[in-house]
Design a protein around this motif. Structure first.
Motif, PDB file in Angstrom:
ATOM      1  N   ALA A 101       9.165  -2.836  54.011  1.00 28.86           N
ATOM      2  CA  ALA A 101       9.811  -4.019  53.402  1.00 28.86           C
ATOM      3  C   ALA A 101      11.327  -3.850  53.489  1.00 28.86           C
ATOM      4  O   ALA A 101      11.822  -2.720  53.506  1.00 28.86           O
ATOM      5  N   PRO A 102      12.088  -4.950  53.544  1.00 28.38           N
ATOM      6  CA  PRO A 102      13.549  -4.823  53.592  1.00 28.38           C
ATOM      7  C   PRO A 102      14.078  -4.099  52.348  1.00 28.38           C
ATOM      8  O   PRO A 102      13.436  -4.138  51.296  1.00 28.38           O
ATOM      9  N   SER A 103      15.257  -3.469  52.497  1.00 30.21           N
ATOM     10  CA  SER A 103      15.770  -2.634  51.393  1.00 30.21           C
ATOM     11  C   SER A 103      16.030  -3.461  50.134  1.00 30.21           C
ATOM     12  O   SER A 103      15.995  -2.934  49.027  1.00 30.21           O
ATOM     13  N   TRP A 104      16.303  -4.764  50.291  1.00 25.08           N
ATOM     14  CA  TRP A 104      16.597  -5.593  49.120  1.00 25.08           C
ATOM     15  C   TRP A 104      15.330  -6.103  48.427  1.00 25.08           C
ATOM     16  O   TRP A 104      15.398  -6.729  47.379  1.00 25.08           O
ATOM     17  N   TRP A 105      14.169  -5.841  49.026  1.00 23.98           N
ATOM     18  CA  TRP A 105      12.906  -6.282  48.433  1.00 23.98           C
ATOM     19  C   TRP A 105      12.400  -5.179  47.509  1.00 23.98           C
ATOM     20  O   TRP A 105      12.073  -4.090  47.963  1.00 23.98           O
ATOM     21  N   CYS A 106      12.349  -5.429  46.202  1.00 22.57           N
ATOM     22  CA  CYS A 106      12.009  -4.376  45.236  1.00 22.57           C
ATOM     23  C   CYS A 106      10.592  -4.497  44.715  1.00 22.57           C
ATOM     24  O   CYS A 106      10.261  -3.914  43.679  1.00 22.57           O
ATOM     25  N   GLY A 107       9.746  -5.271  45.360  1.00 21.42           N
ATOM     26  CA  GLY A 107       8.370  -5.435  44.894  1.00 21.42           C
ATOM     27  C   GLY A 107       8.170  -6.791  44.251  1.00 21.42           C
ATOM     28  O   GLY A 107       8.988  -7.698  44.406  1.00 21.42           O
ATOM     29  N   VAL A 108       7.065  -6.904  43.516  1.00 19.46           N
ATOM     30  CA  VAL A 108       6.721  -8.179  42.882  1.00 19.46           C
ATOM     31  C   VAL A 108       6.330  -7.900  41.442  1.00 19.46           C
ATOM     32  O   VAL A 108       5.659  -6.909  41.154  1.00 19.46           O
ATOM     33  N   THR A 109       6.784  -8.768  40.549  1.00 23.88           N
ATOM     34  CA  THR A 109       6.382  -8.624  39.147  1.00 23.88           C
ATOM     35  C   THR A 109       5.585  -9.846  38.712  1.00 23.88           C
ATOM     36  O   THR A 109       5.745 -10.937  39.279  1.00 23.88           O
ATOM     37  N   LEU A 110       4.717  -9.645  37.747  1.00 22.88           N
ATOM     38  CA  LEU A 110       3.957 -10.758  37.171  1.00 22.88           C
ATOM     39  C   LEU A 110       4.560 -11.067  35.818  1.00 22.88           C
ATOM     40  O   LEU A 110       4.794 -10.165  35.020  1.00 22.88           O
ATOM     41  N   ASP A 111       4.814 -12.336  35.581  1.00 22.19           N
ATOM     42  CA  ASP A 111       5.371 -12.715  34.292  1.00 22.19           C
ATOM     43  C   ASP A 111       4.969 -14.147  33.990  1.00 22.19           C
ATOM     44  O   ASP A 111       5.129 -15.028  34.839  1.00 22.19           O
ATOM     45  N   ASP A 112       4.454 -14.350  32.806  1.00 16.24           N
ATOM     46  CA  ASP A 112       4.105 -15.684  32.342  1.00 16.24           C
ATOM     47  C   ASP A 112       3.199 -16.417  33.346  1.00 16.24           C
ATOM     48  O   ASP A 112       3.427 -17.588  33.668  1.00 16.24           O
ATOM     49  N   GLY A 113       2.214 -15.696  33.862  1.00 11.19           N
ATOM     50  CA  GLY A 113       1.233 -16.325  34.750  1.00 11.19           C
ATOM     51  C   GLY A 113       1.714 -16.567  36.161  1.00 11.19           C
ATOM     52  O   GLY A 113       1.058 -17.261  36.937  1.00 11.19           O
ATOM     53  N   ARG A 114       2.901 -16.049  36.507  1.00 11.87           N
ATOM     54  CA  ARG A 114       3.414 -16.269  37.865  1.00 11.87           C
ATOM     55  C   ARG A 114       3.860 -14.938  38.468  1.00 11.87           C
ATOM     56  O   ARG A 114       4.214 -14.012  37.742  1.00 11.87           O
ATOM     57  N   SER A 115       3.845 -14.892  39.806  1.00 13.98           N
ATOM     58  CA  SER A 115       4.387 -13.691  40.448  1.00 13.98           C
ATOM     59  C   SER A 115       5.824 -13.976  40.891  1.00 13.98           C
ATOM     60  O   SER A 115       6.139 -15.077  41.326  1.00 13.98           O
ATOM     61  N   HIS A 116       6.669 -12.987  40.710  1.00 13.93           N
ATOM     62  CA  HIS A 116       8.087 -13.125  41.056  1.00 13.93           C
ATOM     63  C   HIS A 116       8.475 -11.995  42.003  1.00 13.93           C
ATOM     64  O   HIS A 116       8.465 -10.825  41.576  1.00 13.93           O
ATOM     65  N   PRO A 117       8.826 -12.277  43.256  1.00 16.79           N
ATOM     66  CA  PRO A 117       9.385 -11.225  44.097  1.00 16.79           C
ATOM     67  C   PRO A 117      10.702 -10.737  43.503  1.00 16.79           C
ATOM     68  O   PRO A 117      11.487 -11.554  43.019  1.00 16.79           O
ATOM     69  N   LEU A 118      10.906  -9.435  43.523  1.00 14.56           N
ATOM     70  CA  LEU A 118      12.134  -8.870  42.957  1.00 14.56           C
ATOM     71  C   LEU A 118      13.135  -8.603  44.080  1.00 14.56           C
ATOM     72  O   LEU A 118      12.810  -7.908  45.046  1.00 14.56           O
ATOM     73  N   LEU A 119      14.327  -9.155  43.949  1.00 16.77           N
ATOM     74  CA  LEU A 119      15.323  -9.079  45.019  1.00 16.77           C
ATOM     75  C   LEU A 119      16.576  -8.395  44.494  1.00 16.77           C
ATOM     76  O   LEU A 119      17.122  -8.800  43.454  1.00 16.77           O
TER      77      LEU A 119
END
Lengths: 150, 331
Positions: B46-64
């Motif tokens: 994954a690109p260096s700025w991609w820090c994974g994905v988090t789940l919050d309030d029923g949605r997934s959020h890619p971490l940048l």
């Protein structure tokens, strides 16, 4: 011939002609001539905040008179990279607010463009001057201002 | 009167990679510390700025990683105190990873356009600047953080993360089910599955929960007639009031994402004890639990495990009134 005769009108510049008064500032061993009418003042540069993703000659942003202004290093732009600075020259169109600061090693001096001076072929808002004792560049401030407005 | 939430005016003041930025509040859902989030780590490549994905309030959020995207010096990975701004980008929910959250900038202050001529490419120029705390600050437009190549990398990373995110969803649902009907075996199984996926912190948390269940087993057995359901700080306050006014005895267990667990003990309507994972003092624990934004509660009627002297102030009515003030003043 690549140079333009000083006696002829300069199609790509406004204001450059022998005898006209300019502010001459120094960066290392290189001089830059700024049209007098576009110089709004010379101020100390206390803090310059870096600007991410900026062009190499954009040093950052500095606050003057309650607003941030871009700070430019003409030495980097002319290929004579320099570090450090002491003052900033405020640039602005006549009767208008300043739009940028140009860094300088010192406050500079008002001088007349030598009679034998002429511009090399212009490629942008910074043009090499032939006929000066030291390496000198002419800043086409109106063109720089126009580029900043785009 | 409309129930629609008003969009907030003003800006978040953030610091990342040595730069100060302002981000319009209108697109921000919330600001969290990374230790409050459950993160599926980035996949290999994954690109260096991609820090994974988090789940919050029923949605997934890619971490940048904001600094990395800006081309500024960026710290690698996410520490427990890393600030994550959950915001919108291309109508997607994302988490912008920053070094610090410094405050709120009120709307209405002047700002000035930044010339694209100042930037190495006009495509990725920052649009405006403003003055705050006497210093120039840059307005952040998240869409302009990406070059065309980075946008393609973003789309690819979204696709690649699907398996990880699906697994995280599945395990999160299992965890929620376990919060309703907790079993030692269930938590141990869940810990093993988290471990298998490389989410060691989650695995440790589940193992700790299983161990806690073992020690609390006598109190936890009484599930018949118990209450359970989702909880936030307002619901919790209402629960406390009801349990107090109806003179209940028992234990109210709370479980929220991010490893927040706790228990409040009642004896004949009086609150006598509160425990949380990271507070020794009962009153402090109670205040922490009353700040839970989303989680599950279970009430187990019966004699609480706390049988000695009350660890909380004797006047439960006054205590609840104080907690109400805290809840009302919370955002």
């Amino acid at each position: 011939m690549s140079t333009i005769d000083a006696a002829q009108p300069q199609p790509l510049t406004t204001g450059f002609r022998p005898g006209v008064v300019v502010l001459r500032i120094r960066r290392g061993n290189v001089y830059f001539l700024l049209p007098r009418l576009w110089v709004r003042g010379v101020v100390p540069l206390h803090e310059v905040v870096p600007l991410p993703r900026a062009k190499p000659w954009v040093v950052g942003l500095a606050v003057h008179d309650g607003r941030p202004l871009p700070v430019l290093d003409l030495a980097v732009c002319s290929g004579t990279a320099e570090g450090g600075h002491s003052v900033g020259v405020l640039l602005g169109a006549p009767d208008q607010a300043s739009f940028a600061l140009v860094i300088s090693d010192g406050p500079g001096r008002f001088v007349s463009v030598p009679a034998v001076a002429r511009l090399e072929k212009s490629t942008g808002w910074l043009t090499r001057i032939q006929g000066c004792a030291q390496t000198s560049w002419w800043l086409e401030t109106a063109r720089l201002a126009a580029e900043f407005k785009e | 009167m409309s129930d629609r939430p008003k969009s907030l005016a003003g800006f978040l003041w953030l610091r990342s990679g040595g730069h100060d930025f302002s981000l319009p509040l209108a697109g921000v859902r919330r600001v969290a510390l990374s230790n409050q989030l459950r993160v599926a780590p980035p996949e290999r490549g994954a690109p260096s700025w991609w820090c994974g994905v988090t789940l919050d309030d029923g949605r997934s959020h890619p971490l940048l990683n904001l600094a990395d995207l800006m081309g500024a010096p960026a710290s690698r990975g996410i520490g427990p105190d890393t600030v994550v701004v959950l915001a919108s980008l291309w109508q997607l929910s994302v988490g912008l990873v920053c070094d610090r959250f410094r405050g709120i900038i009120p709307a209405g202050d002047p700002s000035w356009p930044l010339s694209p001529a100042l930037f190495s490419t006009s495509e990725r120029a920052l649009p405006r600047m403003r003055l705050w705390a006497g210093r120039p600050m840059l307005d952040l437009a998240p869409e302009q953080l990406f070059s065309a190549q980075q946008r393609a990398q973003f789309d690819q990373a979204m696709k690649n993360s699907k398996v990880n995110v699906d697994q995280l969803w599945e395990l999160s649902e299992l965890e929620q089910q376990l919060a309703v009907e907790p079993t030692v075996t269930g938590y141990n199984d869940l810990a093993a599955r988290y471990k298998k996926l490389g989410w060691l912190e989650e695995a440790e948390r589940m193992q700790a929960r299983a161990a806690q269940l073992k020690t609390e087993a006598p109190a936890m057995r009484v599930t018949a007639g118990g209450l359970s359901g989702p909880v936030n700080h307002r619901v919790l306050l209402e629960l406390l009031q009801v349990l107090h006014l109806t003179g209940k005895s028992g234990e109210l267990l709370l479980d929220a994402p991010g490893g927040i667990t706790g228990a409040i003990s009642f004896r004949v309507g009086a609150m006598v004890d509160a425990k949380s994972a990271d507070a020794e003092d009962a009153l402090k624990a109670l205040r922490q639990l009353c700040a839970i934004k989303a989680g599950r509660y279970q009430f187990f009627p019966g004699v609480p495990s706390q049988t000695g002297e009350s660890r909380l102030p004797a006047d439960t009515t006054t205590l609840i009134a104080e907690l109400e003030k805290q809840v009302i003043s919370a955002p």
